[in-house]
Structure formats: C-alpha cells, structure tokens
Design an enzyme around this catalytic site. Structure first.
Site, PDB file in Angstrom:
ATOM      1  N   HIS A  84       0.843  -1.197   0.000  1.00 56.78           N
ATOM      2  CA  HIS A  84       0.000   0.000   0.000  1.00 56.78           C
ATOM      3  C   HIS A  84       0.873   1.240   0.000  1.00 56.78           C
ATOM      4  CE1 HIS A  84      -3.480  -2.555   1.745  1.00 56.78           C
ATOM      5  NE2 HIS A  84      -3.599  -2.415   0.451  1.00 56.78           N
ATOM      6  N   GLU A  87       1.721   3.594   2.909  1.00 53.32           N
ATOM      7  CA  GLU A  87       2.349   2.912   4.044  1.00 53.32           C
ATOM      8  C   GLU A  87       3.850   2.693   3.802  1.00 53.32           C
ATOM      9  OE1 GLU A  87      -0.264  -0.502   4.559  1.00 53.32           O
ATOM     10  OE2 GLU A  87      -1.996   0.823   4.411  1.00 53.32           O
ATOM     11  N   HIS A 227       2.772  -3.628   6.798  1.00 51.60           N
ATOM     12  CA  HIS A 227       1.879  -2.530   6.446  1.00 51.60           C
ATOM     13  C   HIS A 227       1.950  -1.502   7.573  1.00 51.60           C
ATOM     14  CE1 HIS A 227      -0.629  -4.425   3.116  1.00 51.60           C
ATOM     15  NE2 HIS A 227       0.114  -5.435   3.506  1.00 51.60           N
ATOM     16  N   GLU A 292       0.617  -4.590  11.021  1.00 53.86           N
ATOM     17  CA  GLU A 292       0.301  -3.172  10.821  1.00 53.86           C
ATOM     18  C   GLU A 292       1.171  -2.397  11.805  1.00 53.86           C
ATOM     19  OE1 GLU A 292      -1.743  -2.023   8.545  1.00 53.86           O
ATOM     20  OE2 GLU A 292      -3.273  -3.547   8.162  1.00 53.86           O
TER      21      GLU A 292
HETATM   22 ZN    ZN Z   1      -1.804  -1.815   4.105  1.00 53.78          ZN
END
Ligand code: ZN
Length: 330
Positions: A84, A87, A227, A292
């Site tokens: 992403h 990120e 992420h 994350e």
């Molecule tokens: Zn992500």
C-alpha cells in the site's frame, strides 16, 4: 522468476571491507524508490559477502521491483513492504533492518540478543521492500509526477488527498489482487480506485505477478508483509488456520516482543480475500503474517521524522525474530 533484470551487477568477489560505523539508510526523510535503489547499491558495495541486489520485474510505470538478498544460507524467508503506497514507512523499516543487520554481521555483534552471524550463515532473507513503487511515487511526488495523469483522472479517489493513495497506478489495490478466495471479495469497489478495488481479474497486476513468481521459485519457510497503521498482527484466516498450526504460537511470541496486538482469526473471505499473506498460506500451507506497524492516526503517512518512535523501536528485531522462528519450524 522470469525476465529478471539485475539492477546492479552482482559483486562475486568477496572483499575485505573495514567495519562500518555510519548508517547508509536514512529513514527520517520521505523514502522514495530512487533513494531505495541508491541505498541498495551502497549496501551491497559495503557488504558484498552477504548482500546481493536484483529485480523481480517491473511495475506498471516500469520501475524495478527491487529484491535484496541478505545472508549466506540455503534456507530462506521472505519479507515485503509497501503493498500500500501511503504505508511506505514499511519500506524505510525494511531498508533500515538490512543496514543494521548487515552492520552487526560485519562487526561480529549480536543485534537485540539475536546471533546475527549464525542466523545469516544458515538463512538468506529475501526483501522486496517496495512492492508498489508507482503508488509510493504518487504519494511522495503528487499527481503531476505520474506517467499518465490523464488516466489517473478516471480513477475513483476515496481520499481526495493523493498522499492517502493505497493502490498501484492502475487503481488496483495490490493486497486485494492475489488469487486467494478473490472471487468472494465483495467490498463494493467495482472500478479502479485509490484503494480497495480488487482488479478486473485475479492476479492481474505486474507487481502481484512478480511477487507470486518469486514465491513459487523459492522455497520460503515463512513470509511476512509489513503494512502501517494499527499496531496489530494478522496471523490466520478461517480458510487456512487449521492447517498451519504453529502460526498461532509464533504470533504470540511476536506480540510479546513488539507489543503489537494479536488479532482473532480473520473470518470473512469477502474482507480478507486477495491479500498477500492469505495467498501465501493457501499456496504453500506455511506461516505468513501481516504486521500493521505504527499507531493509527488517520489515512495520511506519518511524519518521517518520527520513524524511531512510531516504527523502529518496536519492530527493529522482527526480521531476525522470523529467522529464529523459522529455525524452530523444522
Ligand atoms: Zn496496508
């Protein structure tokens, strides 16, 4: 791995290099694809005995999808970042890991208690620090920096600020594009979008295909996708959790060393479908995790100047942690 174009000729003659004290990677500034390529060359020149640099393919706009291999061992694990775009602090983290782990190896030092020399003599870590370089370029440099701004105008912007972009430059969310119960994804995003559109067909994007080829051509014992934001660990989904038994224990230990929360098993294929780690579990029946990083504070990138506090202090040893865990898997 087809059509692999080396970014830099591999240095095949190991050289004696003096122990290095200064850092190569600076994670406190916006970390672009160009910076990453430059740093990768410096890292491989500084540690030719344990670092090699390759490309696993090209993005939609033609950027090299950089692969950095760290270590001397035959056993392999795989870490990736920036599926992403917004990120990209995950790329900074992976590059900083390579910098610090290689320095510890050359200086014959442990890192956070891990025996770096033993681990990197037994294993090689494959890093793809930036899976989505076109998206990261858009986040860092704005809409006018893309190769086809006209095409971008037809893509649905969930976040009006281009710094909130997640997808690749075709408007496909790469972490919804893998052939992992892809057909069941039902999130309401039916056309190219700055996030969450799964693509018109499974595995349609060159970035996704390059990652799948890399994994199919290498015997990775586990895999890890970094992420941002949330400080949580995804470790299992309902489709595969019963066939990868040790993942739960590994996630418990990962939670303990990082402070990140271990989430319940992801239950709904329409939400978890298409993700890298979900695909890896289905394809190889081996552990794959998603962290994350960093606290949640909205949908724009964190200030880079806070890298240590937001990311490094908690996640710096996770690469070595996964090597240590892989040792116990066999
Ligand atoms: Zn992500």
């Amino acid at each position: 791995m087809s059509k692999v174009q080396p970014v830099e000729d591999k240095i095949t003659e190991p050289q004696m290099v003096p122990a290095r004290k200064e850092a190569i990677v600076n994670p406190f500034v916006p970390y672009s694809h160009e910076t990453m390529l430059n740093d990768s060359v410096k890292l491989s020149q500084s540690h030719p005995d344990i670092i090699t640099v390759d490309s696993i393919g090209r993005s939609v706009e033609g950027r090299d999808l950089l692969l950095i291999k760290l270590g001397k061992g035959n056993r392999k694990i795989f870490l990736n970042g920036s599926h992403h775009a917004r990120e990209y602090i995950s790329t900074s983290l992976l590059m900083k890991m390579i910098d610090e782990y290689s320095k510890a190896y050359s200086n014959n030092e442990n890192f956070e208690g891990y025996d770096v020399i033993n681990l990197l003599n037994e294993f090689t870590i494959y890093f793809v620090p930036m899976v989505n370089p076109d998206g990261v370029n858009l986040v860092l440099n704005g809409i006018n920096s893309v190769k086809n701004p006209q095409k971008l105008r037809n893509i649905q912007m969930v976040n009006k600020n281009s710094r909130g972009w997640k997808s690749n430059i075709n408007g496909v969310d790469l972490n919804r594009n893998y052939p992992a119960v892809w057909e069941k994804i039902n999130n309401g995003f039916l056309r190219p979008s700055s996030e969450r559109f799964k693509g018109y067909s499974r595995g349609s994007e060159p970035e996704t295909q390059a990652i799948m080829n890399l994994c199919r051509n290498n015997d990775f014992e586990l895999a890890m996708a970094y992420h941002a934001k949330g400080e949580v660990i995804y470790w299992a989904d309902s489709g595969t959790c019963n066939i990868i038994p040790k993942a739960s224990e590994i996630a418990d230990r990962l939670s303990k060393i990082t402070g990140y929360k271990k989430l319940p098993v992801s239950q709904n294929p329409s939400i978890y479908g298409g993700g890298f780690e979900n695909w890896f579990r289905i394809e190889f029946k081996r552990p794959a995790f998603c962290i994350e990083l960093s606290p949640y504070n909205g949908d724009l990138p964190h200030p880079d100047s806070q890298f240590d506090k937001l990311v490094w202090n908690k996640a710096k040893s996770t690469g070595l942690f996964f090597l240590h865990e892989a040792k116990t898997l066999k």
